[in-house]
Design a protein around this motif. Structure first.
Motif, PDB file in Angstrom:
ATOM      1  N   ASN A 214     -17.802  38.825   9.632  1.00 52.63           N
ATOM      2  CA  ASN A 214     -17.320  38.279   8.364  1.00 52.63           C
ATOM      3  C   ASN A 214     -16.197  37.260   8.521  1.00 52.63           C
ATOM      4  OD1 ASN A 214     -15.177  39.868   9.096  1.00 52.63           O
ATOM      5  ND2 ASN A 214     -15.260  41.242   7.312  1.00 52.63           N
ATOM      6  N   ASN A 302     -16.897  42.325   1.585  1.00 55.23           N
ATOM      7  CA  ASN A 302     -17.675  41.852   2.726  1.00 55.23           C
ATOM      8  C   ASN A 302     -17.333  42.613   4.011  1.00 55.23           C
ATOM      9  OD1 ASN A 302     -19.716  40.111   3.629  1.00 55.23           O
ATOM     10  ND2 ASN A 302     -18.250  38.620   4.427  1.00 55.23           N
ATOM     11  N   THR A 330     -25.171  36.838   1.759  1.00 57.06           N
ATOM     12  CA  THR A 330     -25.333  38.290   1.681  1.00 57.06           C
ATOM     13  C   THR A 330     -26.759  38.663   1.312  1.00 57.06           C
ATOM     14  OG1 THR A 330     -23.024  38.645   1.056  1.00 57.06           O
ATOM     15  CG2 THR A 330     -24.602  40.380   0.471  1.00 57.06           C
TER      16      THR A 330
END
Length: 537
Positions: A214, A302, A330
């Motif tokens: 991330n 996230n 995503t």
């Protein structure tokens, strides 16, 4: 005078039932003209010969505090107009309904129809508050016969411990509940295959932990998250070992055709040893026990690689603007349940039962039982199902290629579609048939719909582990001993899971459970299972 004395005696019996807290309950064609007790289901209703509407009083739980049901609530108003009824509705919000239900029943002065939990309806039905419906169904209710009586699994889940029907339950639309969900975009990023076996899962979760997925550095992502420790969601991976550790069902399951107390099975020891290893390696959220709403915390920020949660909810995160703000790529996808070895059939115990836990019943003192059972039957018909799932054609839904679809009036309503449906009496907590089309129409897009029906289409379900109904005498014995067993097991399973109690002490744990009386409880549940099978098979 005799009637009043009898009613007073009944009230005393019901008060006694309330006092000792008995909870006997069970936790799921073509249109033809009905004649007599014909088995063919029908939408046609014979109107009373009199032009005067039939008066029916009822108590119902409402879905929203700001929209308490009354005679003008859309679905009930339409129902009354269709069947020439005059409905006198008393209602409170769902969160207050169980207590109100019991207060009304204990008073001995209650309406013609009462809606409540299946367990309460059965408990008080067997105590005399509600009439058995079997004969009325046979004579006047072809739709109930078709969709309930002929559905052996649903019947077994709704009848009282005496085998009689006291309430008409809500039937579930689909079996999907919680699924195994993973960040498919991160698998692709790491060039990894979708995990199949438990070893595959370990490898994928380790890769999620040791790589920067991330942009905040390796280790920022929690590979596997579990929500609501108090609801035992963290036990779902036991699917791979062929067991269900469901505390909401007191951990009972049917294994190899026999009742078993799952926590003391050898498979449970193996499962807990694996989870303790994952937890120690940091593959599972270290704060899942205490963190409130851990799924949303990780997904919105996230930080989550995988979870086991409600499939439709997780699929919907792919279009959640707050999620996409952190990572527009995503892609949460539901994948098959894990297995121990390649080639085994993937299955999960997480599923909806054949019935939802609500039903409505006819008071034992009701004078118009025939009219009421016909009303119940209409609600179970195709036409009645459309009313309580979609509302009124041309207003709240339209037929598109033969499939009902909500109109813009519903989809774009202030407060959202769900609130509009609940405010107008759709999906009321009564004896309705939830329609699969309702679930499909409620999906935000085709991806959510595909994920919601994925496990159904691929038959990823173990046989359902039923809630086994005890008799009043059995329940009294069970409640005394099972409370201590359940408390001890809840605490120790969690300790084994996180490794604070070494798995080497599992045999001591089993011995203690036996000392607390689990063998006697198993005997009671076996008797209940025999009764269940007599209806279900």
């Amino acid at each position: 005078m005799l009637f009043q004395q009898a009613k007073k005696c009944m009230s005393l019996v019901l008060v006694l039932v309330l006092a000792i807290g008995l909870l006997a309950g069970c936790a799921k064609g073509t249109k033809e003209e009905k004649t007599g007790s014909n088995n063919a289901a029908t939408d046609s209703i014979t109107q009373p010969e009199s032009s005067e509407p039939v008066e029916i009083s009822m108590f119902l739980p409402s879905r929203l505090p700001e929209a308490i049901y009354d005679k003008d609530t859309m679905t009930f108003k339409t129902l009354a107009e269709k069947l020439n009824l005059k409905l006198d509705i008393e209602s409170v919000v769902q969160s207050e309904a169980k207590q109100k239900f019991r207060v009304i029943v204990s008073s001995g002065d209650y309406p013609d129809v009462m809606a409540g939990t299946v367990s309460d309806v059965n408990t008080f039905g067997m105590s005399g508050a509600f009439m058995p419906l079997d004969d009325l169904i046979d004579q006047y209710a072809p739709n109930i016969k078709k969709y309930l009586v002929e559905n052996k699994e649903a019947m077994a889940q709704c009848v009282g411990s005496d085998g009689k029907i006291y309430g008409i339950p809500m039937l579930s639309a689909i079996r999907t509940a919680m699924g195994y969900n993973i960040r498919m975009d991160w698998l692709k990023k790491l060039n990894l295959e979708v995990p199949v076996t438990i070893d595959d899962w370990h490898n994928v979760l380790t890769a999620f932990k040791t790589n920067d997925l991330n942009g905040h550095g390796a280790g920022d992502v929690t590979p596997l998250i579990f929500d609501r420790a108090w609801e035992n969601y963290f036990m779902n991976f036991a699917d791979a070992w062929g067991i269900e550790l469901n505390g909401n069902n007191d951990y009972w399951m049917i294994k190899d055709g026999e009742v078993a107390f799952a926590p003391i099975l050898p498979e449970t020891k193996e499962f807990l040893a694996t989870m303790a290893k994952w937890y120690k390696e940091g593959l599972i959220d270290s704060e899942f026990i205490t963190r409130e709403d851990t799924n949303n915390y990780h997904i919105l920020n996230n930080k989550a690689g995988a979870t086991c949660y409600w499939t439709g909810y997780i699929a919907g995160q792919n279009i959640n603007s707050e999620v996409l703000k952190n990572d527009p790529n995503t892609n949460w996808q539901v994948i098959q349940p894990p297995v121990l070895k390649e080639g085994q059939d993937p299955k999960t115990y997480s599923q909806q039962s054949a019935i939802v836990g609500f039903s409505w019943a006819i008071s034992s003192s009701a004078k118009n039982a025939e009219d009421i059972i016909k009303m119940f039957d209409y609600v179970y018909s195709d036409e009645g199902s459309l009313l309580f799932n979609f509302g009124i054609e041309g207003d709240s839904y339209e037929m598109v290629n033969g499939v009902p679809q909500y109109t813009d009036k519903v989809n774009n309503s202030e407060g959202g579609r769900v609130n509009w449906l609940r405010a107008n009496g759709l999906q009321a907590l009564i004896g309705i048939r939830q329609m699969p089309e309702y679930e499909a129409a409620s999906c935000a897009n085709e991806d959510v719909k595909a994920q919601l029906f994925n496990y159904i289409d691929k038959d990823y379900f173990y046989p359902y582990n039923p809630t086994l109904t005890l008799t009043a005498a059995e329940q009294e014995i069970y409640d005394i001993k099972m409370s201590a067993v359940k408390t001890y097991v809840d605490e120790e399973l969690l300790k084994f899971f996180i490794g604070s109690r070494p798995i080497g002490e599992f045999d001591d744990f089993v011995s203690r459970v036996k000392e607390l009386g689990i063998d006697e409880m198993t005997t009671l549940k076996k008797q209940a299972y025999d009764r269940y099978k007599s209806v279900a098979e």
